[in-house]
Scaffold this motif. Structure first.
Motif, PDB file in Angstrom:
ATOM      1  N   MET A 179     -57.272  17.371  35.341  1.00 40.94           N
ATOM      2  CA  MET A 179     -57.571  17.318  33.910  1.00 40.94           C
ATOM      3  C   MET A 179     -56.391  17.816  33.067  1.00 40.94           C
ATOM      4  O   MET A 179     -56.416  17.704  31.848  1.00 40.94           O
ATOM      5  N   ALA A 180     -55.376  18.395  33.720  1.00 37.03           N
ATOM      6  CA  ALA A 180     -54.263  19.032  33.000  1.00 37.03           C
ATOM      7  C   ALA A 180     -52.914  18.641  33.598  1.00 37.03           C
ATOM      8  O   ALA A 180     -51.964  19.417  33.573  1.00 37.03           O
ATOM      9  N   GLN A 181     -52.819  17.419  34.091  1.00 39.48           N
ATOM     10  CA  GLN A 181     -51.579  16.999  34.768  1.00 39.48           C
ATOM     11  C   GLN A 181     -50.358  17.040  33.841  1.00 39.48           C
ATOM     12  O   GLN A 181     -49.240  17.220  34.307  1.00 39.48           O
ATOM     13  N   ALA A 182     -50.590  16.875  32.539  1.00 39.46           N
ATOM     14  CA  ALA A 182     -49.452  16.866  31.615  1.00 39.46           C
ATOM     15  C   ALA A 182     -48.771  18.230  31.541  1.00 39.46           C
ATOM     16  O   ALA A 182     -47.678  18.358  31.001  1.00 39.46           O
ATOM     17  N   ALA A 183     -49.419  19.258  32.097  1.00 39.93           N
ATOM     18  CA  ALA A 183     -48.783  20.584  32.169  1.00 39.93           C
ATOM     19  C   ALA A 183     -47.779  20.665  33.316  1.00 39.93           C
ATOM     20  O   ALA A 183     -46.985  21.595  33.353  1.00 39.93           O
ATOM     21  N   ASP A 221     -47.154   7.911  41.893  1.00 40.77           N
ATOM     22  CA  ASP A 221     -46.373   6.789  41.412  1.00 40.77           C
ATOM     23  C   ASP A 221     -46.334   6.894  39.897  1.00 40.77           C
ATOM     24  O   ASP A 221     -47.116   7.608  39.289  1.00 40.77           O
ATOM     25  N   GLY A 222     -45.421   6.176  39.291  1.00 35.50           N
ATOM     26  CA  GLY A 222     -45.363   6.166  37.835  1.00 35.50           C
ATOM     27  C   GLY A 222     -44.534   7.302  37.298  1.00 35.50           C
ATOM     28  O   GLY A 222     -43.888   8.036  38.052  1.00 35.50           O
ATOM     29  N   ASP A 223     -44.570   7.462  35.996  1.00 34.07           N
ATOM     30  CA  ASP A 223     -43.688   8.425  35.335  1.00 34.07           C
ATOM     31  C   ASP A 223     -44.495   9.436  34.528  1.00 34.07           C
ATOM     32  O   ASP A 223     -45.722   9.388  34.490  1.00 34.07           O
ATOM     33  N   PHE A 224     -43.763  10.353  33.869  1.00 38.74           N
ATOM     34  CA  PHE A 224     -44.435  11.418  33.144  1.00 38.74           C
ATOM     35  C   PHE A 224     -45.231  10.867  31.955  1.00 38.74           C
ATOM     36  O   PHE A 224     -46.293  11.401  31.618  1.00 38.74           O
ATOM     37  N   ALA A 225     -44.739   9.784  31.360  1.00 33.10           N
ATOM     38  CA  ALA A 225     -45.504   9.165  30.274  1.00 33.10           C
ATOM     39  C   ALA A 225     -46.895   8.755  30.778  1.00 33.10           C
ATOM     40  O   ALA A 225     -47.888   8.862  30.049  1.00 33.10           O
ATOM     41  N   GLY A 226     -46.953   8.327  32.027  1.00 29.91           N
ATOM     42  CA  GLY A 226     -48.243   7.967  32.624  1.00 29.91           C
ATOM     43  C   GLY A 226     -49.156   9.170  32.776  1.00 29.91           C
ATOM     44  O   GLY A 226     -50.349   9.117  32.461  1.00 29.91           O
ATOM     45  N   LEU A 227     -48.602  10.296  33.232  1.00 28.92           N
ATOM     46  CA  LEU A 227     -49.402  11.533  33.349  1.00 28.92           C
ATOM     47  C   LEU A 227     -49.963  11.917  31.972  1.00 28.92           C
ATOM     48  O   LEU A 227     -51.130  12.299  31.850  1.00 28.92           O
ATOM     49  N   ILE A 228     -49.126  11.819  30.956  1.00 31.02           N
ATOM     50  CA  ILE A 228     -49.574  12.180  29.610  1.00 31.02           C
ATOM     51  C   ILE A 228     -50.679  11.225  29.145  1.00 31.02           C
ATOM     52  O   ILE A 228     -51.697  11.644  28.602  1.00 31.02           O
ATOM     53  N   ARG A 229     -50.472   9.925  29.388  1.00 31.63           N
ATOM     54  CA  ARG A 229     -51.465   8.919  28.963  1.00 31.63           C
ATOM     55  C   ARG A 229     -52.813   9.200  29.640  1.00 31.63           C
ATOM     56  O   ARG A 229     -53.854   9.207  28.988  1.00 31.63           O
ATOM     57  N   HIS A 267     -59.999  24.113  25.643  1.00 27.11           N
ATOM     58  CA  HIS A 267     -59.982  25.562  25.844  1.00 27.11           C
ATOM     59  C   HIS A 267     -58.856  26.178  25.015  1.00 27.11           C
ATOM     60  O   HIS A 267     -57.687  25.799  25.171  1.00 27.11           O
ATOM     61  N   PRO A 268     -59.174  27.160  24.158  1.00 25.47           N
ATOM     62  CA  PRO A 268     -58.151  27.685  23.249  1.00 25.47           C
ATOM     63  C   PRO A 268     -57.028  28.457  23.941  1.00 25.47           C
ATOM     64  O   PRO A 268     -55.921  28.548  23.403  1.00 25.47           O
ATOM     65  N   ASP A 269     -57.295  29.039  25.115  1.00 25.72           N
ATOM     66  CA  ASP A 269     -56.279  29.859  25.775  1.00 25.72           C
ATOM     67  C   ASP A 269     -55.534  29.121  26.887  1.00 25.72           C
ATOM     68  O   ASP A 269     -54.498  29.594  27.351  1.00 25.72           O
ATOM     69  N   LEU A 270     -56.086  28.008  27.314  1.00 29.01           N
ATOM     70  CA  LEU A 270     -55.451  27.247  28.386  1.00 29.01           C
ATOM     71  C   LEU A 270     -54.850  26.002  27.753  1.00 29.01           C
ATOM     72  O   LEU A 270     -55.554  25.004  27.551  1.00 29.01           O
ATOM     73  N   VAL A 271     -53.563  26.077  27.404  1.00 26.46           N
ATOM     74  CA  VAL A 271     -52.971  24.997  26.607  1.00 26.46           C
ATOM     75  C   VAL A 271     -51.840  24.305  27.363  1.00 26.46           C
ATOM     76  O   VAL A 271     -51.236  24.864  28.276  1.00 26.46           O
ATOM     77  N   ILE A 272     -51.579  23.062  26.952  1.00 24.00           N
ATOM     78  CA  ILE A 272     -50.582  22.217  27.605  1.00 24.00           C
ATOM     79  C   ILE A 272     -49.400  22.017  26.658  1.00 24.00           C
ATOM     80  O   ILE A 272     -49.516  21.315  25.654  1.00 24.00           O
ATOM     81  N   PRO A 273     -48.252  22.657  26.957  1.00 24.00           N
ATOM     82  CA  PRO A 273     -47.106  22.569  26.037  1.00 24.00           C
ATOM     83  C   PRO A 273     -46.705  21.130  25.693  1.00 24.00           C
ATOM     84  O   PRO A 273     -46.462  20.829  24.522  1.00 24.00           O
ATOM     85  N   ALA A 274     -46.652  20.258  26.705  1.00 26.11           N
ATOM     86  CA  ALA A 274     -46.174  18.886  26.454  1.00 26.11           C
ATOM     87  C   ALA A 274     -47.124  18.101  25.550  1.00 26.11           C
ATOM     88  O   ALA A 274     -46.754  17.064  25.016  1.00 26.11           O
TER      89      ALA A 274
END
Lengths: 403, 403
Positions: free
Chosen positions: A297-301, A310-318, A331-338
């Motif tokens: 649920m938080a791969q973009a982190a 497979d694929g690229d970071f844009a895919g993880l974000i998507r 969650h207010p304390d568990l945040v994803i910088p990207a």
């Protein structure tokens, strides 16, 4: 949801399962996923059960262990029924050291065994030999007591701030817990040095060489968070996702019943010499982390997850952005910088899953028979268990089988 | 380029500058950036010089320190001329403890003072009072000897693998060195515990509470890497970017001469109570990290930098990709996960900078007068110093002023 958002998991101790878990008995082997008839177990989870019984001294060899199990002289229990959560095969016996994580405000607790000392081959993946046994003994007799003493000396270790920091350091806290391991080691550095425990040296060796060790704390913390929201009649929020070696299961906050569906197709990358054909599902409850908005649920982190995708970071974000459509909040304390410090997608709702047809993404490790871990990747949870839970009225508690 | 790519910086010791640096004398104060006439110094860098002289015992108070400096009784030296590299004001005196980082294969060395024990207020930012003084004494008398002993006991600490790991954990190794600090602490945990040094406890306090401490090691390691490629007649590769409080400077591999240009406009975010109007350039050589492909050249490794940036992560990635047009190669061991594990842009070439008009991106911290750090952000190096270096024939060595 409020209780889940407010949960503050704190590591308070490390102690033997027999002492820590209500209802645990010397002849019980806990396993990941709802308990099945002995004949249903196969592959690494079956091996893990047999070997765990031998390791605990419940039988002289694996075959006799299985005979005793079939005869009802060794009992199987589902970890979560004992306030415990199980990685891969999930085996815990009376003397298995477990982390105790609890929310001091509510008393909600979860326990989890420690990541094994050593390599990818271990009892929790159905591997057992002299080397595995000796490493387990070092864990039980040296590492666990020393870390337990340091944790008590520190007055407990709040895990949410640690997890929050790790998400800013490239962990998603399921497949990737490397940063959290470093934060934990750094936090225990002073208490361990001050303590002068006779096994301090082994504990330091453990803390500084076992990169995935925080997985078990992430699982226990996630279980405290998610369990805090369990038991709300009418709620369709997902408060559990677990596997045994045959089926994937979910439960909703409104009921204690588990709803099953076939295991997903493994996807990912495999270590040299292994392929997808080596994968045998072993069970596992590490997807409790996904119920808390972590892991898949938080791969973009965790851009370094691309090692196993497979694929690229844009895919993880998507993919990550898509998952906000199946949750109730962030969650207010568990945040994803990207994602511009957006909170992780939190509070998976079975109704939203059914409406969208989009299921939680889950980061996984894969095991083979007798060889330990063979690769890693991510899978989608099967849709059927969510729709069946809704159809069965799980949310209303009409079918409640337990508390 | 080959020598820069092959450089292996290893932390080998911590010792007083007077012992570590060739040519260092008791009456010398080293500063960041080429030395200017005393009257040119202003703001925090001037304060840092005065206070450093007082702290070293070269004068009873800051005013007399300045008089002695103007009278030539206290000498100023440029850190890089002494095999040292200076953060912000860059002051080092005879008893300042410095990290020694060297490449065992080539003997190339760089030294850097330790990050101050305490808060954002410190001598290197031109702040000095009883508290700063006491913290410096703890650093000199307790932290440095204990960490030095642990480093020697460990037989040296290879920094490149640590930096490589940190880039996978959300650092860009200039503004953000949090992961590297954790990796260093974890690495020193066993040697420090085993050592039983009388100041072990203070060293552990330092390693576990000073989050930016690795900056100084990143700077020293980058300086070893970049210096390894210096001194190649005809090369237009950038082997140094440094600032004093008046000007930005570059040097190319073909010559020892520094070429100056006006300091950039500060851009970024400011701590509560401060604004861009509080910023006074203090000097600083931490942009040696950018010469090694780190910091502003590797922002896509560090999504948490968005704390100090406008825009989003896609912007960081876009800027990062653009920087590959001003470098000759990519570093194979220093990779950026979010760019599909592509090596950092490595080997800035002044010809490519001049051709494209695109200059290196540099991550910076900002200081105010008497208050320490007030914010952080990133800036573009000024184009003029690159074009002037090329116009002056710096690459051919025709204008060489030194070795």
């Amino acid at each position: 949801m409020q209780r889940m958002l407010e949960a503050q998991p704190v590591l308070v101790d490390v102690l033997p399962a027999g002492e820590a878990l209500d209802g645990m008995t010397p002849d019980t082997v806990l396993v990941a996923g709802p308990v099945m008839a002995p004949g249903e177990y196969h592959g690494p989870q079956r091996d893990a059960i047999r070997y765990a019984a031998v390791h605990e001294g419940l039988a002289p060899d694996p075959d006799q262990a299985w005979e005793r199990l079939v005869a009802g002289k060794i009992k199987l229990g589902h970890t979560l029924d004992y306030g415990c959560v199980g990685s891969t095969a999930g085996v815990h016996t009376f003397s298995t050291p477990v982390y105790r994580v609890e929310d001091p405000a509510t008393g909600v607790r979860a326990h989890c065994g420690m990541y094994e000392f050593g390599t990818r081959r271990g009892l929790s993946l159905g591997v057992y030999d002299d080397e595995v046994r000796d490493r387990l003994h070092r864990l039980e007799e040296e590492v666990a007591p020393a870390i337990g003493a340091a944790v008590r000396a520190a007055g407990g270790i709040p895990l949410l701030p640690m997890m929050s920091r790790a998400l800013r350091m490239g962990d998603e806290l399921h497949s990737r817990t490397l940063a959290a391991a470093h934060v934990l080691a750094r936090t225990l550095m002073a208490p361990l040095a001050d303590l002068g425990h006779p096994h301090r040296r082994t504990a330091i060796e453990y803390l500084t060489t076992i990169d995935p060790l925080f997985l078990r704390l992430s699982m226990a913390a996630a279980t405290v968070i998610v369990t805090s929201g369990h038991g709300v009649p009418g709620s369709t929020v997902v408060t559990g996702m677990v596997m045994n070696c045959r089926r994937f299961h979910v439960r909703l906050a409104g009921s204690d019943r588990w709803f099953a569906a076939p295991l997903p197709e493994p996807r990912g990358r495999f270590f040299p010499g292994f392929s997808v054909d080596d994968v045998v599902w072993t069970g596992g409850e590490s997807c409790m982390t996904e119920c808390a908005g972590l892991g898949g649920m938080a791969q973009a982190a965790a851009p370094a997850l691309l090692d196993y995708h497979d694929g690229d970071f844009a895919g993880l974000i998507r993919h990550n952005l898509g998952l906000y459509s199946i949750v109730r909040t962030e969650h207010p304390d568990l945040v994803i910088p990207a994602l511009g410090f957006r909170g992780v997608p939190f509070g998976i709702d079975a109704e939203l899953v059914a409406d969208t047809g989009l299921t939680p993404l889950i980061d996984v490790g894969y095991a083979g028979i007798g060889v330990g871990q063979v690769g890693a990747g991510s899978v989608r949870a099967p849709l059927a268990c969510f729709t069946e839970a809704l159809a069965a009225g799980a949310a209303t508690g009409a079918d409640a089988t337990g508390a």
